[in-house]
Write an enzyme that holds these catalytic residues in place. Structure first.
Site, PDB file in Angstrom:
ATOM      1  N   HIS A   1     -34.188   9.011 -45.453  1.00 36.77           N
ATOM      2  CA  HIS A   1     -35.384   8.541 -46.125  1.00 36.77           C
ATOM      3  C   HIS A   1     -34.595   7.234 -46.464  1.00 36.77           C
ATOM      4  O   HIS A   1     -35.071   6.271 -46.738  1.00 36.77           O
ATOM      5  CB  HIS A   1     -37.059   8.971 -46.306  1.00 36.77           C
ATOM      6  CG  HIS A   1     -37.498   9.591 -45.647  1.00 36.77           C
ATOM      7  ND1 HIS A   1     -37.149  10.970 -44.975  1.00 36.77           N
ATOM      8  CD2 HIS A   1     -38.571   9.210 -44.870  1.00 36.77           C
ATOM      9  CE1 HIS A   1     -38.038  11.233 -43.932  1.00 36.77           C
ATOM     10  NE2 HIS A   1     -38.538  10.024 -43.266  1.00 36.77           N
TER      11      HIS A   1
ATOM     12  N   ARG B   1     -46.108   4.726 -43.628  1.00 35.97           N
ATOM     13  CA  ARG B   1     -45.106   5.425 -43.467  1.00 35.97           C
ATOM     14  C   ARG B   1     -46.738   5.521 -44.737  1.00 35.97           C
ATOM     15  O   ARG B   1     -45.817   5.709 -45.827  1.00 35.97           O
ATOM     16  CB  ARG B   1     -44.336   5.933 -44.220  1.00 35.97           C
ATOM     17  CG  ARG B   1     -43.488   5.563 -42.461  1.00 35.97           C
ATOM     18  CD  ARG B   1     -41.959   6.111 -43.011  1.00 35.97           C
ATOM     19  NE  ARG B   1     -41.094   6.639 -42.292  1.00 35.97           N
ATOM     20  CZ  ARG B   1     -39.863   5.763 -41.994  1.00 35.97           C
ATOM     21  NH1 ARG B   1     -40.241   4.440 -41.229  1.00 35.97           N
ATOM     22  NH2 ARG B   1     -39.631   6.126 -40.730  1.00 35.97           N
TER      23      ARG B   1
ATOM     24  N   ARG C   1     -49.849   6.600 -40.378  1.00 37.91           N
ATOM     25  CA  ARG C   1     -49.844   7.667 -39.858  1.00 37.91           C
ATOM     26  C   ARG C   1     -49.992   8.910 -40.792  1.00 37.91           C
ATOM     27  O   ARG C   1     -50.090   7.957 -42.554  1.00 37.91           O
ATOM     28  CB  ARG C   1     -47.613   7.904 -39.574  1.00 37.91           C
ATOM     29  CG  ARG C   1     -47.575   9.180 -39.739  1.00 37.91           C
ATOM     30  CD  ARG C   1     -46.605   9.068 -39.370  1.00 37.91           C
ATOM     31  NE  ARG C   1     -45.616   9.421 -40.161  1.00 37.91           N
ATOM     32  CZ  ARG C   1     -44.000   9.376 -40.897  1.00 37.91           C
ATOM     33  NH1 ARG C   1     -44.099   9.377 -39.349  1.00 37.91           N
ATOM     34  NH2 ARG C   1     -43.869   8.945 -41.735  1.00 37.91           N
TER      35      ARG C   1
ATOM     36  N   ARG D   1     -30.455  15.707 -39.912  1.00 43.62           N
ATOM     37  CA  ARG D   1     -30.544  14.582 -39.998  1.00 43.62           C
ATOM     38  C   ARG D   1     -30.101  13.818 -41.647  1.00 43.62           C
ATOM     39  O   ARG D   1     -29.906  12.911 -41.463  1.00 43.62           O
ATOM     40  CB  ARG D   1     -31.954  13.399 -39.898  1.00 43.62           C
ATOM     41  CG  ARG D   1     -32.859  13.975 -40.798  1.00 43.62           C
ATOM     42  CD  ARG D   1     -34.502  13.563 -40.191  1.00 43.62           C
ATOM     43  NE  ARG D   1     -34.623  12.370 -40.491  1.00 43.62           N
ATOM     44  CZ  ARG D   1     -35.844  11.780 -41.263  1.00 43.62           C
ATOM     45  NH1 ARG D   1     -36.919  12.292 -39.803  1.00 43.62           N
ATOM     46  NH2 ARG D   1     -36.328  10.342 -41.287  1.00 43.62           N
TER      47      ARG D   1
ATOM     48  N   CYS E   1     -41.068   4.256 -32.424  1.00 44.40           N
ATOM     49  CA  CYS E   1     -41.056   4.155 -34.112  1.00 44.40           C
ATOM     50  C   CYS E   1     -39.666   4.457 -34.912  1.00 44.40           C
ATOM     51  O   CYS E   1     -39.835   4.750 -36.301  1.00 44.40           O
ATOM     52  CB  CYS E   1     -42.390   4.326 -34.556  1.00 44.40           C
ATOM     53  SG  CYS E   1     -42.390   5.682 -34.704  1.00 44.40           S
TER      54      CYS E   1
HETATM   55  C1  PEP Z   1     -39.241   9.601 -37.077  1.00 44.69           C
HETATM   56  O1  PEP Z   1     -38.882  10.884 -37.436  1.00 44.69           O
HETATM   57  O2  PEP Z   1     -38.387   8.938 -35.995  1.00 44.69           O
HETATM   58  C2  PEP Z   1     -40.483   9.051 -37.882  1.00 44.69           C
HETATM   59  C3  PEP Z   1     -40.745   7.533 -37.276  1.00 44.69           C
HETATM   60  O3  PEP Z   1     -40.178   9.351 -39.515  1.00 44.69           O
HETATM   61  P1  PEP Z   1     -40.111   9.505 -40.195  1.00 44.69           P
HETATM   62  O4  PEP Z   1     -38.289   9.188 -40.152  1.00 44.69           O
HETATM   63  O5  PEP Z   1     -40.871   9.359 -41.327  1.00 44.69           O
HETATM   64  O6  PEP Z   1     -39.830  11.571 -40.283  1.00 44.69           O
HETATM   65 MG    MG Z   2     -40.376  11.869 -38.623  1.00 42.89          MG
END
Ligand code: PEP
Ligand code: MG
Length: 760
Positions: free
Chosen positions: A368, A475, A511, A643, A680
């Protein structure tokens, strides 16, 4: 053995200089296994040569002079096979080459172990004995363990260029000089500037000494921090007492308060500031002195206090970071922030100052913090796992946010080259700005609306300026993250209203709260062994309908008077969750109608982030109005790659054929139900991936405001037909590497290369 190993590792970890590290290892290892020789050879990948860097037992005058190539001699052979070699008589081996000046004629027993890091051979550790005996399997295992520990020390030393240069060729000196550290691209763009190291908030220990520019101000920072900690402790202790906790359990706080008021703590820190150290450095010194003093005492009660002092010091330091963690006067557009990780709040602070870039030890492209940095357009490199944060403070850096390379104190020609690329980038962004009001339409007239991803109200202006046709992902957790408690209905509704009003009549996708995983709320801690596979997103909000209902009501109330609200549910993994979420939304809607609010039922969508949803797409699509693919999480779950984990970041690839097949399946199945699909996740802003999404007939893309103009430029230079053909080819290819090459070639051919690398 384990004890010896621990001792060596401890010694290595507390030594900063690589030559010393190597010396320690050869001496300790030789002794521990009673060998006659222990030597370390390091590999220079530019020259493809191994050099003897340290030895205990051979002629040490030849350190730096004995060299051999990959595959030649036993050392070269060990490296080439990346396999330990254990011989009772090295002389008998066909690969043996004798270096007479090393005095190694009398050694027969030989074990060589490769030192590797991320599949790359960095060197070889060798032990030898006079006897004609193989070393035992225990010794081999011990050496393998030592070699694994040594790898990160070598990488670290390479980056800070502690490795002495022994080559006689000038040219190799220059080449070696600018070998970069490799991380992951976090946010595109190039930064040239001076490192400003931020100690991670977990460790007061790591705070460096810095000259106090303004002594009075530093004293003030310290006093304010002290005062806030005092207040926090008082209110916490009061809270716990009123919650019914026994007085004796709360007594520790009284002890803390006493320590905070102690003259030794206050006076000693202030004296240190007055003698020239900044507040954080002075505090570290004082706390260390206290810890040493108490730690040496025989009294177990006083020894216990060591932990309290450490905690207290840390709290004061954390407060200091809050007050003055970013000495704004010390940051400028030449600053590159270097840290382990930074919080969203800190990043928001940083964004107010025009800095050059960010380099982080942790994270990956989709963590993030990288997403936020992209939204703010700050060139960022993440996941530089060997980054020596504190040693870099004040050094000249070049950070390439496209390739993930970080150059530490590079020579002038590198700085010049990157400065030239930065000017080219500025020209390109100027050209891209001219596209703001133009539609994202392909050469064969297919329109792909481009939306912006946001989370902070402050993002709205850049989103509008980027030419976004709406907000494709808001978000909502960010407003939750920067507060000390759950925001109420009215508080939330004010924020959402501001977002919707500023975009109206363009659509806004809000969201619902997506906490858990790597997004935590300080006031609602979730502690799990596997947070990404745990209580996240919709799982939390469905389990806490009171929190969910407040949010849904706030969204609906905020939509009054506009007709642009869309609600999106995150982390859906079952059909039941979709049904339950819609039921709660309908309940909130009915309630508000009964209360007299005049509102419309918004459109409802689900995020495709969990593989189980991919395979139930048709049925899920029949329940909702739209679908949004969250590729950040979808890739993480498809590839089983965290991730945020830099160690496995290479496996995380949006161009992996399995990822592409899953996305195509989602789009095709949803289209059968007549439901539009958007992407997205960060993939939507990646130019190479965006071509394929276009070819798969995606209906819209939502990306950070900073990436949006580039994606628009790309769409306007491709036809839907050409993109479709590329998808067909890609789905026939074996891996992401070949797909990437094909797409890169096509993009360069069209003169759009500036989207994927530094320069125009
Ligand atoms: C995703 O998982 O691709 C997403 C847009 O949500 P976040 O990055 O906030 O987990
Ligand atoms: Mg996500």
């Amino acid at each position: 053995m384990l004890q010896t190993l621990r001792r060596i590792v401890q010694e290595v970890n507390s030594t900063r200089d690589l030559s010393q590290v190597l010396e320690i290892i050869v001496q300790r290892v030789k002794k521990a296994i009673s060998a006659d020789v222990c030597s370390i050879y390091l590999f220079d990948s530019d020259e493809e040569l191994f050099t003897l860097m340290a030895t205990d037992g051979l002629n040490s005058e030849l350190v730096g002079q004995v060299q051999m190539s990959l595959g030649s001699g036993l050392v070269g052979l060990v490296a080439q096979r990346t396999d330990p070699l254990n011989l009772d008589d090295a002389h008998e081996h066909p690969g043996f080459e004798l270096f007479t000046s090393l005095n190694e004629e009398r050694f027969h027993g030989f074990t060589g172990i490769p030192i590797t890091h991320h599949r790359e051979v960095l060197g070889v550790i060798v032990v030898q004995s006079e006897s004609y005996n193989r070393f035992s399997q225990d010794v081999v295992n011990f050496l393998v363990t030592i070699a694994a520990q040594l790898a990160s020390a070598i990488i670290n030393a390479q980056a800070t260029r502690q490795i002495p240069i022994y080559s006689t060729q000038e040219v190799s000196k220059v080449r070696r000089d600018y070998r970069p550290m490799i991380g992951q691209p976090g946010s595109p763009g190039v930064a040239v500037g001076k490192a400003f190291s931020i100690a991670s908030s977990v460790s007061l220990n790591a705070v460096p000494d810095r000259p106090a520019k303004d002594v009075a101000n530093e004293i003030n920072v310290f006093r304010l921090a002290l005062e806030s900690v005092r207040k926090d402790i008082k209110s916490l202790s009061f809270q716990l007492l009123s919650d019914g906790l026994p007085t004796e359990d709360v007594a520790v706080f009284d002890a803390y308060l006493l320590m905070l008021d102690s003259n030794t703590l206050i006076e000693s820190t202030i004296t240190k500031i007055e003698t020239g150290n900044w507040a954080a450095g002075a505090l570290r010194e004082t706390i260390t002195e206290h810890i040493q003093l108490f730690g040496e005492m025989d009294n177990p009660y006083l020894q216990e206090r060591v932990k309290d002092i450490r905690d207290l010091g840390q709290s004061i330091f954390n407060q200091m970071q809050g007050i003055n963690d970013l000495p704004v006067d010390k940051l400028s557009k030449e600053t590159i922030i270097v840290a382990d990780d930074i919080s969203a709040t800190l990043l928001a602070e940083i964004a107010k100052i025009n800095i050059s870039g960010i380099v982080l030890k942790s994270g990956s492209r989709t963590s993030h913090v990288a997403i936020l940095a992209r939204a703010m357009g700050i060139p960022t490199v993440v996941g530089v796992s060997e980054l020596p944060i504190m040693q870099l403070d004040g050094s000249q850096l070049v950070a390439d946010g496209y390739s993930g390379k970080v150059y530490i104190s590079p020579p002038d020609h590198i700085i010049k080259e990157y400065s030239r690329l930065i000017s080219q980038e500025e020209e390109l962004s100027q050209e891209l700005r001219e596209l703001t009001d133009k539609p994202a339409t392909t050469l064969d007239e297919v329109n792909i609306p481009l939306y912006a991803n946001t989370g902070l109200v402050a993002d709205i202006t850049p989103s509008k300026e980027s030419g976004a046709e709406g907000i494709g992902l808001y978000r909502t957790e960010y407003p939750f993250m920067i507060r000390q408690r759950f925001p109420g209905e009215e508080e939330q509704s004010t924020i959402y209203k501001e977002v919707m009003e500023s975009m109206a009549p363009k659509p806004v996708v809000l969201r619902t709260l997506d906490i858990g995983g790597d997004k935590s709320l300080s006031y609602f801690p979730i502690e799990e062994d596997n947070p990404f596979l745990g209580w996240r997103g919709i799982r939390v909000t469905l389990d806490h309908p009171e929190i969910f209902m407040i949010q849904l009501r706030a969204m609906l109330i905020a939509s009054k008077g506009q007709d642009n609200l869309n609600i999106l549910f995150p982390m859906i993994s079952t059909i039941g969750e979709v049904e339950d979420s819609i039921n709660l939304l309908e309940r909130a809607y009915e309630e508000l109608l009964t209360e007299g609010h005049q509102i419309k039922m918004p459109k409802v969508g689900v995020m495709v982030e969990v593989p189980s949803v991919v395979f139930q797409m048709r049925r899920i699509a029949s329940l909702v109005d739209f679908v949004s693919i969250g590729t950040n999480d979808l890739i993480q779950y498809l590839m089983a790659v965290d991730r945020n984990n830099a160690n496995v970041a290479e496996l995380y690839d949006s161009l992996n054929p399995a990822v592409l097949t899953a996305i195509k399946l989602v789009i095709d199945e949803a289209h059968k139900e007549g439901i539009p699909v958007s992407v997205c996740g960060e993939m939507a802003g990646d130019p190479l991936a965006a071509i394929l999404l276009l070819g798969m007939s995606i209906d819209s893309l939502s990306t950070s405001a900073a990436s949006l103009p580039g994606v628009k430029w790309l769409i306007r230079n491709f036809s839907h037909k050409e993109a479709k053909e590329l998808v067909e080819k890609a789905l026939d290819m074996k891996d992401a590497y070949v797909i990437k090459n094909m797409l890169t070639e096509r993009i360069e051919k069209k003169g759009l290369g500036g989207l994927i690398r530094a320069g125009r």
